[in-house]
Design a protein around this motif. Structure first.
Motif, PDB file in Angstrom:
ATOM      1  N   ASP A 253      39.931  39.095  36.105  1.00  0.00           N
ATOM      2  CA  ASP A 253      40.787  38.091  36.084  1.00  0.00           C
ATOM      3  C   ASP A 253      40.228  36.657  35.521  1.00  0.00           C
ATOM      4  OD1 ASP A 253      42.739  39.518  37.134  1.00  0.00           O
ATOM      5  OD2 ASP A 253      42.203  39.012  39.264  1.00  0.00           O
TER       6      ASP A 253
ATOM      7  N   SER B 171      39.187  38.169  40.399  1.00  0.00           N
ATOM      8  CA  SER B 171      38.295  39.449  40.098  1.00  0.00           C
ATOM      9  C   SER B 171      37.378  39.076  38.875  1.00  0.00           C
ATOM     10  CB  SER B 171      39.029  40.726  40.177  1.00  0.00           C
ATOM     11  OG  SER B 171      39.579  40.682  38.671  1.00  0.00           O
TER      12      SER B 171
ATOM     13  N   ASP C  20      33.785  47.982  40.145  1.00  0.00           N
ATOM     14  CA  ASP C  20      34.665  46.895  39.802  1.00  0.00           C
ATOM     15  C   ASP C  20      34.002  45.623  39.531  1.00  0.00           C
ATOM     16  OD1 ASP C  20      37.200  45.665  39.308  1.00  0.00           O
ATOM     17  OD2 ASP C  20      37.416  44.959  41.428  1.00  0.00           O
TER      18      ASP C  20
ATOM     19  N   GLN D  62      40.561  33.247  44.718  1.00  0.00           N
ATOM     20  CA  GLN D  62      39.638  34.422  44.639  1.00  0.00           C
ATOM     21  C   GLN D  62      40.089  34.924  43.015  1.00  0.00           C
ATOM     22  OE1 GLN D  62      37.617  36.551  47.672  1.00  0.00           O
ATOM     23  NE2 GLN D  62      37.902  38.414  46.203  1.00  0.00           N
TER      24      GLN D  62
ATOM     25  N   ARG E  98      31.516  40.695  40.687  1.00  0.00           N
ATOM     26  CA  ARG E  98      32.707  41.333  40.973  1.00  0.00           C
ATOM     27  C   ARG E  98      33.909  40.514  41.132  1.00  0.00           C
ATOM     28  NH1 ARG E  98      33.266  43.341  45.891  1.00  0.00           N
ATOM     29  NH2 ARG E  98      34.455  45.401  44.894  1.00  0.00           N
ATOM     30  N   SER E  99      33.516  39.266  41.733  1.00  0.00           N
ATOM     31  CA  SER E  99      34.436  38.010  41.740  1.00  0.00           C
ATOM     32  C   SER E  99      33.920  36.805  41.888  1.00  0.00           C
ATOM     33  CB  SER E  99      35.591  38.561  43.067  1.00  0.00           C
ATOM     34  OG  SER E  99      34.734  38.409  44.409  1.00  0.00           O
TER      35      SER E  99
END
Length: 370
Positions: A7, A4, A25, A2, A118-119
């Motif tokens: 990331d 973010s 976020d 996973q 978000r991710s």
């Protein structure tokens, strides 16, 4: 695995203006035709997102709608919407490992539903995207016509549906494809270029006497990454400015004035308001030029719903040329909606057929400039 949103930013190629919201976020990509591309090898790819619905009198709740494209195909693999709140959506799934390039595009506008990444979760790995080819870049600035409002709605429909607003089939989306250009859209349904001379003036909608449309103007929105989103999140000032170095256009197409004309009519057709619009148009051209550098062409358009202020747009462009010495500005009037030959879209707006014709008209013009 996973990652973010921040990331995986180095693996994603964003299109359109984005805004990172620390509270959620999430990287919000609310503007019409904004989104991201990525390359992936594996069996499953999921997106965790947060979405917000928007409401307006006479409309159902509006949710953000998306088109998912695979491996550069022109037709989407699927079209879907996000429900309000946090959720996980499967973008790709296969029984065996496969490698693909995915592109997610937001079809609907930000004022009709907002969404943030978000991710990403994956069974596999993200791969580096091929280097971008040097392509022409176009920015479209406008109102509901630019958004593609109602372009997939039948003319008899009485209530707006975000599902039937398709920015990919707006004149901007069409022209960009014809010119093989990168593009981004800064557009909000109902937005005028400027507000009335009296900043305290408020419109009242027929049948909704207690509702006053919020005061939003493109001259007040343009410099910011996503002022609409920040306002909806409760912010009232110090909005986040857009980094204009992230997208340097070869041309900025402006289609504003339709909603200004409506406000001028319902407030009494005061000639002083027309003069005010013309003066603010000159100031807006100066703002767009200052923020985008001196090389982009500025194309001042109007249509295909109303042409009341087109003469004033031409005068404003001429005044701007004389005032600044800037010759990289032209005007263009779109052909009007042909209700017999093309039909109508939702709530008096151009349908996809009219938008297609408008896109072809514009592409022909832009081909001579860029």
């Amino acid at each position: 695995m996973q990652l973010s949103a921040q990331d995986c930013n180095s693996w994603l190629r964003w299109s359109g203006r984005t805004f990172y919201d620390k509270t959620h976020d999430a990287v919000f990509f609310n503007w019409t035709c904004s989104g991201f591309s990525l390359r992936f090898s594996g069996t499953r790819l999921e997106m965790n997102a947060v979405a917000f619905s928007e409401t307006y009198p006479g409309e159902a709740d509006s949710l953000p709608w998306f088109a998912l494209f695979l491996d550069g195909k022109h037709e989407p693999e699927r079209i879907f919407c996000l429900q309000a709140g946090q959720q996980t959506v499967t973008l790709f799934e296969s029984a065996s490992k496969e490698t693909h390039t995915l592109k997610l595009v937001k079809r609907s506008e930000g004022s009709k539903g907002r969404a943030g990444l978000r991710s990403l979760s994956l069974d596999g790995e993200l791969l580096e995207l091929p280097a971008e080819q040097c392509r022409r870049r176009i920015e479209f600035v406008g109102d509901s016509i630019t958004c593609g409002f109602g372009n997939e709605m039948p003319p008899e429909a009485a209530q707006f549906s975000a599902e039937q607003e398709n920015g990919l089939l707006s004149y901007g989306g069409v022209a960009a494809v014809l010119l093989d250009a990168e593009y981004q859209m800064i557009c909000v349904s109902g937005i005028p270029l400027c507000w009335a001379r009296d900043e305290n003036y408020r419109m009242t909608l027929p049948g909704v006497p207690d509702f006053h449309p919020p005061v939003r103007t493109m001259e007040g929105y343009y410099a910011f990454a996503d002022r609409f989103h920040e306002e909806r999140e409760g912010k009232t000032d110090d909005f986040s400015r857009w980094d204009f170095s992230r997208f340097v256009p070869d041309v900025v197409v402006i289609n504003l004035g339709t909603n200004d004309a409506f406000r001028i009519r319902v407030s009494g057709n005061d000639p002083a308001e027309v003069a005010h619009f013309q003066a603010r148009y000159v100031a807006f051209l100066e703002q767009v030029r200052a923020l985008n550098g001196d090389q982009a062409w500025l194309v001042c358009t109007l249509g295909s719903m109303d042409y009341f202020l087109y003469d004033n747009i031409e005068k404003a462009a001429a005044e701007y040329r004389v005032k600044t010495g800037d010759e990289r500005v032209v005007c263009y009037k779109f052909g009007a909606i042909d209700p017999w030959g093309e039909g109508m879209g939702g709530l008096g707006h151009p349908n996809a057929k009219t938008q297609l014709r408008m896109g072809k008209e514009l592409a022909t013009l832009l081909e001579t400039l860029i």
